[in-house]
Design an enzyme around this catalytic site. Structure first.
Site, PDB file in Angstrom:
ATOM      1  N   GLY A 190      -0.148   2.649   7.438  1.00  0.00           N
ATOM      2  CA  GLY A 190      -0.251   1.604   8.488  1.00  0.00           C
ATOM      3  C   GLY A 190       0.326   0.315   8.305  1.00  0.00           C
ATOM      4  N   LYS A 191       1.090   0.117   7.103  1.00  0.00           N
ATOM      5  CA  LYS A 191       1.579  -1.161   7.025  1.00  0.00           C
ATOM      6  C   LYS A 191       2.253  -1.589   8.323  1.00  0.00           C
ATOM      7  CE  LYS A 191       3.406  -0.183   3.111  1.00  0.00           C
ATOM      8  NZ  LYS A 191       3.013   1.348   3.303  1.00  0.00           N
TER       9      LYS A 191
ATOM     10  N   GLY B 257       0.657  -1.269  -0.212  1.00  0.00           N
ATOM     11  CA  GLY B 257      -0.094   0.093  -0.060  1.00  0.00           C
ATOM     12  C   GLY B 257       0.963   1.350  -0.054  1.00  0.00           C
TER      13      GLY B 257
ATOM     14  N   HIS C 209      -7.426  36.281  -8.470  1.00  0.00           N
ATOM     15  CA  HIS C 209      -7.064  34.795  -9.189  1.00  0.00           C
ATOM     16  C   HIS C 209      -7.955  33.734  -8.168  1.00  0.00           C
ATOM     17  CE1 HIS C 209      -3.916  31.752 -10.554  1.00  0.00           C
ATOM     18  NE2 HIS C 209      -4.551  31.161  -9.209  1.00  0.00           N
ATOM     19  N   GLU C 210      -7.898  33.891  -6.804  1.00  0.00           N
ATOM     20  CA  GLU C 210      -8.574  32.834  -5.958  1.00  0.00           C
ATOM     21  C   GLU C 210     -10.105  32.891  -6.222  1.00  0.00           C
ATOM     22  OE1 GLU C 210      -7.004  30.631  -4.837  1.00  0.00           O
ATOM     23  OE2 GLU C 210      -5.135  31.407  -4.893  1.00  0.00           O
TER      24      GLU C 210
ATOM     25  N   ASP D 179      -1.693  25.562 -10.638  1.00  0.00           N
ATOM     26  CA  ASP D 179      -2.921  25.089 -11.549  1.00  0.00           C
ATOM     27  C   ASP D 179      -2.400  24.609 -12.801  1.00  0.00           C
ATOM     28  OD1 ASP D 179      -3.943  26.674  -9.733  1.00  0.00           O
ATOM     29  OD2 ASP D 179      -4.136  28.220 -10.648  1.00  0.00           O
TER      30      ASP D 179
ATOM     31  N   GLY E 277       2.332   5.536   4.411  1.00  0.00           N
ATOM     32  CA  GLY E 277       1.661   5.941   5.667  1.00  0.00           C
ATOM     33  C   GLY E 277       0.442   5.470   5.937  1.00  0.00           C
TER      34      GLY E 277
HETATM   35  P1  ADP Z   1       3.657   2.568   6.666  1.00  0.00           P
HETATM   36  O1  ADP Z   1       4.570   1.584   7.272  1.00  0.00           O
HETATM   37  O2  ADP Z   1       2.207   2.063   5.868  1.00  0.00           O
HETATM   38  O3  ADP Z   1       4.269   3.529   5.594  1.00  0.00           O
HETATM   39  P2  ADP Z   1       3.238   3.269   9.325  1.00  0.00           P
HETATM   40  O4  ADP Z   1       2.399   1.786   9.840  1.00  0.00           O
HETATM   41  O5  ADP Z   1       4.545   3.588   9.472  1.00  0.00           O
HETATM   42  O6  ADP Z   1       2.875   3.334   7.747  1.00  0.00           O
HETATM   43  O7  ADP Z   1       2.371   4.566   9.743  1.00  0.00           O
HETATM   44  C1  ADP Z   1       2.672   5.565  10.242  1.00  0.00           C
HETATM   45  C2  ADP Z   1       1.579   6.131  11.362  1.00  0.00           C
HETATM   46  O8  ADP Z   1       0.475   6.534  10.882  1.00  0.00           O
HETATM   47  C3  ADP Z   1       1.318   5.120  12.284  1.00  0.00           C
HETATM   48  O9  ADP Z   1       2.366   5.141  13.678  1.00  0.00           O
HETATM   49  C4  ADP Z   1       0.052   5.607  13.001  1.00  0.00           C
HETATM   50  O10 ADP Z   1       0.374   6.628  13.983  1.00  0.00           O
HETATM   51  C5  ADP Z   1      -0.435   6.307  11.638  1.00  0.00           C
HETATM   52  N1  ADP Z   1      -1.391   5.525  11.326  1.00  0.00           N
HETATM   53  C6  ADP Z   1      -1.382   4.890   9.759  1.00  0.00           C
HETATM   54  N2  ADP Z   1      -2.571   4.217   9.428  1.00  0.00           N
HETATM   55  C7  ADP Z   1      -3.156   4.172  10.622  1.00  0.00           C
HETATM   56  C8  ADP Z   1      -4.168   3.532  10.930  1.00  0.00           C
HETATM   57  N3  ADP Z   1      -5.163   2.830   9.856  1.00  0.00           N
HETATM   58  N4  ADP Z   1      -5.162   3.610  12.184  1.00  0.00           N
HETATM   59  C9  ADP Z   1      -4.232   4.550  13.122  1.00  0.00           C
HETATM   60  N5  ADP Z   1      -3.073   5.136  12.829  1.00  0.00           N
HETATM   61  C10 ADP Z   1      -2.513   4.785  11.639  1.00  0.00           C
HETATM   62 ZN    ZN Z   2      -4.750  29.016  -9.049  1.00  0.00          ZN
END
Ligand code: ADP
Ligand code: ZN
Ligand code: MG
Length: 644
Positions: free
Chosen positions: A239-240, A234, A457-458, A534, A237
């Site tokens: 949560g893997k 995935g 612009h905005e 943009d 970030g």
């Molecule tokens: P990955 O390994 O997928 O890059 P991480 O497991 O290191 O991501 O996730 C980073 C942080 O983001 C975690 O420590 C947590 O705090 C937060 N996080 C990510 N996904 C979740 C989730 N599904 N529920 C709760 N916290 C999450």
């Molecule tokens: Zn713009």
């Protein structure tokens, strides 16, 4: 616009925030490059140096220049009272003369049967004695020339080891081939599935593994074999790593965790040795879980493209991993988890049945998932009672779990800055923007003319968004500059989660994106660099329409581009002839031109309203969606009566 400010007038034509967040820092792969010169080498060199010293240098230091003279010469010197000290043994006489400044010169001569010598010496006034053995005992000599220096080198070596160990964070360079696999046991990760919000499918798949580790007999009695390995796949970030830790927490079995980069060693063969050792430890501790994070570091395709043998180490490590995975018995209860955000780059051999044959997708959270993640992280933070997580969830589509966690933390930090006891809704709203667009740049001075251009612009973006059918409603317009370089932005929030984009949606987005520049043209008859962001976004949407979504007039449903990695948001690579590529470029240009023209039209037809809104924005600097709608309604109402 001033060149230094010319970065971007950021427009959110939907709620795709994740796009602008700096992705550099996260999930960076650590490759340890600390010097791992084994101390063995140090000791060998020290020994050789010591031998050379003993053989060559010490004897030279010990010997003094001795002049050999004849016996008669000796006797003459005795008679002339030149002698300072005399000593003799059975074979020779050694004597010294002392010069005026006190320096001694050594002489020797052979011994001669001479009964009168004692008398003559006595008469000369020299000090004389029989030879006293000055040579140290063999034991002492051995001590001073071997044992002491060796002890000295040993102490230095020990100090060096300690120093190097400290610098390398606890791993000992001398432990050849020993794995540094950290053993996590449940209490140490402290995470459970409770801590992972959303991701229900992933949790479901992992729960089966946990269950297997708890009661392998149940699976065995039916004859079911669990996959040896599962691959968590995935975007960054999501949560893997967190999920893997949660599995360990739930399973209550030993948890070996290693990052892929830790296998990449300085010495060829060390990575393979580590893999071997890891699996040895794991089979001893079964049932247990082995987790290899960022497996793409070692699992990259072995294509031999990077010649020069630079990949030997990685390939050996990978081969060893493949061998080990084949070698152990799945019924023993060793489960291998791995995580990656680059499944496309993994070696096919890793993915075949019997190895990582189960893939567990860990996707970006949907609305419900985002709200759940926000709530999980809000648990540890003091919050006002009336927090509306749904609004924040709506405003953060496309954000990963890590970003949502960050939003909660930034909100808490802001609450402290504002001197509040609890986090309020406004903190959360501001931190959403902060994570999306960076901090407000308080001190930035923008001259009146530029500010006016930015405001128009905005408003251009916002007004076109309001006038187009089916566009997401405007949530906020601001011209407060951000540290990210955005000089202002218009934020739209979709009312419900959308998964499909129609051709009309895409065209609408393009019209809204081009509307900022269009407003500049309509009002000031000039253009600025403020539309660069943009332009970038519009181009990528228009391009995808032609090459990937089959929304073009010429090409029908032909894929002209291949998406290489859907998780890292990289652009695809063209898979067509160069003539086709040229036609694609032409068509992309046409699509954007049409949208741009339409934006100009809309704005020209609403010129008075645009002026009114721009003045309001210039004065207030930030207007909310409600304010914006109110002005729009008031104006439309007034105009309707005029027409009527
Ligand atoms: P990955 O390994 O997928 O890059 P991480 O497991 O290191 O991501 O996730 C980073 C942080 O983001 C975690 O420590 C947590 O705090 C937060 N996080 C990510 N996904 C979740 C989730 N599904 N529920 C709760 N916290 C999450
Ligand atoms: Zn713009
Ligand atoms: Mg990770």
């Amino acid at each position: 616009m001033h060149t230094q400010n010319a970065e971007s007038l950021l427009t959110r034509s939907n709620t795709n925030y994740a796009m602008d967040i700096n992705k550099k820092g996260r999930d960076s792969v650590k490759v340890s490059q600390s010097p791992r010169k084994p101390l063995i080498y140090y000791y060998i060199i020290a020994m050789i140096a010591l031998m050379l010293l003993n053989a060559l240098v010490f004897p030279m230091l010990n010997t003094v220049q001795v002049n050999e003279v004849s016996y008669d010469e000796f006797l003459r010197m005795v008679d002339q009272k030149q002698l300072h000290e005399v000593s003799m043994d059975d074979a020779q006489i050694v004597f010294t003369t002392k010069a005026q400044d006190g320096t001694l010169t050594y002489y020797k001569t052979g011994r001669w049967p001479d009964d009168t010598l004692v008398d003559r010496l006595y008469a000369s006034g020299a000090a004389f004695a029989a030879q006293i053995p000055t040579q140290a005992s063999p034991l002492m000599e051995f001590l001073t020339s071997w044992v002491l220096p060796l002890a000295f080198f040993l102490v230095i070596g020990q100090l060096l080891t300690r120093y190097m160990t400290k610098r390398m964070g606890g791993s000992n360079a001398l432990s050849f081939g020993k794995s540094n696999a950290k053993i996590y046991i449940e209490s140490q990760t402290g995470k459970t599935f409770e801590d992972v919000a959303g991701e229900d499918e992933a949790k479901e798949a992992l729960r089966e593994i946990v269950d297997f580790l708890h009661q392998p007999e149940r699976y065995k009695s039916i004859g079911a074999k669990l996959p040896k390995g599962a691959l968590l796949v995935g975007p960054p970030g999501t949560g893997k790593t967190l999920l893997a830790k949660a599995v360990a927490g739930e399973a209550k079995v030993p948890f070996f965790s290693l990052a892929g980069s830790e296998f990449v060693e300085m010495f060829v063969g060390m990575g393979a040795a580590k893999v071997r050792d890891l699996f040895k430890q794991a089979t001893e501790k079964a049932p247990c879980i082995v987790f290899i994070d960022e497996i793409d570091t070692i699992g990259k395709k072995r294509d031999g493209a990077n010649g020069l043998g630079g990949n030997d180490e990685r390939e050996q490590t990978l081969n060893q991993l493949l061998t080990e995975m084949d070698g152990f018995d799945a019924t023993k209860g060793v489960v291998i988890l791995a995580a990656t955000n680059r499944p496309d780059s993994l070696d096919k051999a890793l993915l075949r049945p019997g190895r990582f044959d189960r893939r567990i997708p860990v996707e970006l959270p949907d609305l419900a998932g985002r709200i759940a993640i926000l709530k999980v992280h809000a648990k540890d933070v003091k919050m006002e009672a009336d927090i509306d997580f749904a609004t924040i969830g709506h405003a953060t589509s496309g954000a990963s779990g890590a970003e949502l966690a960050n939003i909660i933390n930034e909100a808490a930090l802001r609450a402290v800055r504002m001197g509040r006891e609890k986090v309020a809704q406004s903190d959360l709203e501001e931190s959403v923007e902060l994570v999306i667009a960076g901090y407000q740049r308080k001190g930035a001075v923008i001259n009146e003319r530029d500010k006016k251009i930015i405001a128009y612009h905005e408003i251009g973006h916002a007004l076109v968004a309001a006038r187009i059918k089916d566009a997401a409603p405007v949530h906020k317009i601001t011209i407060i500059p951000r540290t990210s370089g955005a000089l202002g932005y218009t934020m739209q929030v979709e009312e419900e989660e959308r998964v499909l984009m129609s051709k009309q949606d895409a065209i609408n987005q393009l019209t809204i994106l081009t509307a900022g520049r269009a407003a500049e043209e309509v009002v000031f008859s000039s253009i600025t660099s403020g539309a660069s962001n943009d332009i970038e976004k519009a181009t990528s949407i228009a391009r995808a329409m032609v090459t990937r979504y089959g929304m073009s007039e010429h090409f029908d449903m032909v894929a002209l581009e291949q998406v290489i990695n859907p998780y890292l948001g990289s652009d695809g690579s063209m898979v067509c002839s160069s003539e086709t590529a040229a036609r694609v470029d032409a068509e992309v240009g046409d699509i954007i031109r049409r949208a741009h023209k339409q934006a100009i039209e809309v704005l020209q037809n609403n010129r008075a309203l645009m002026d009114k809104l721009a003045m309001h924005l210039l004065e207030k600097e930030t207007i909310t969606g409600e304010e914006f709608q109110a002005i729009l309604k008031e104006y439309d109402g007034a105009n309707a009566t005029v027409i009527a």
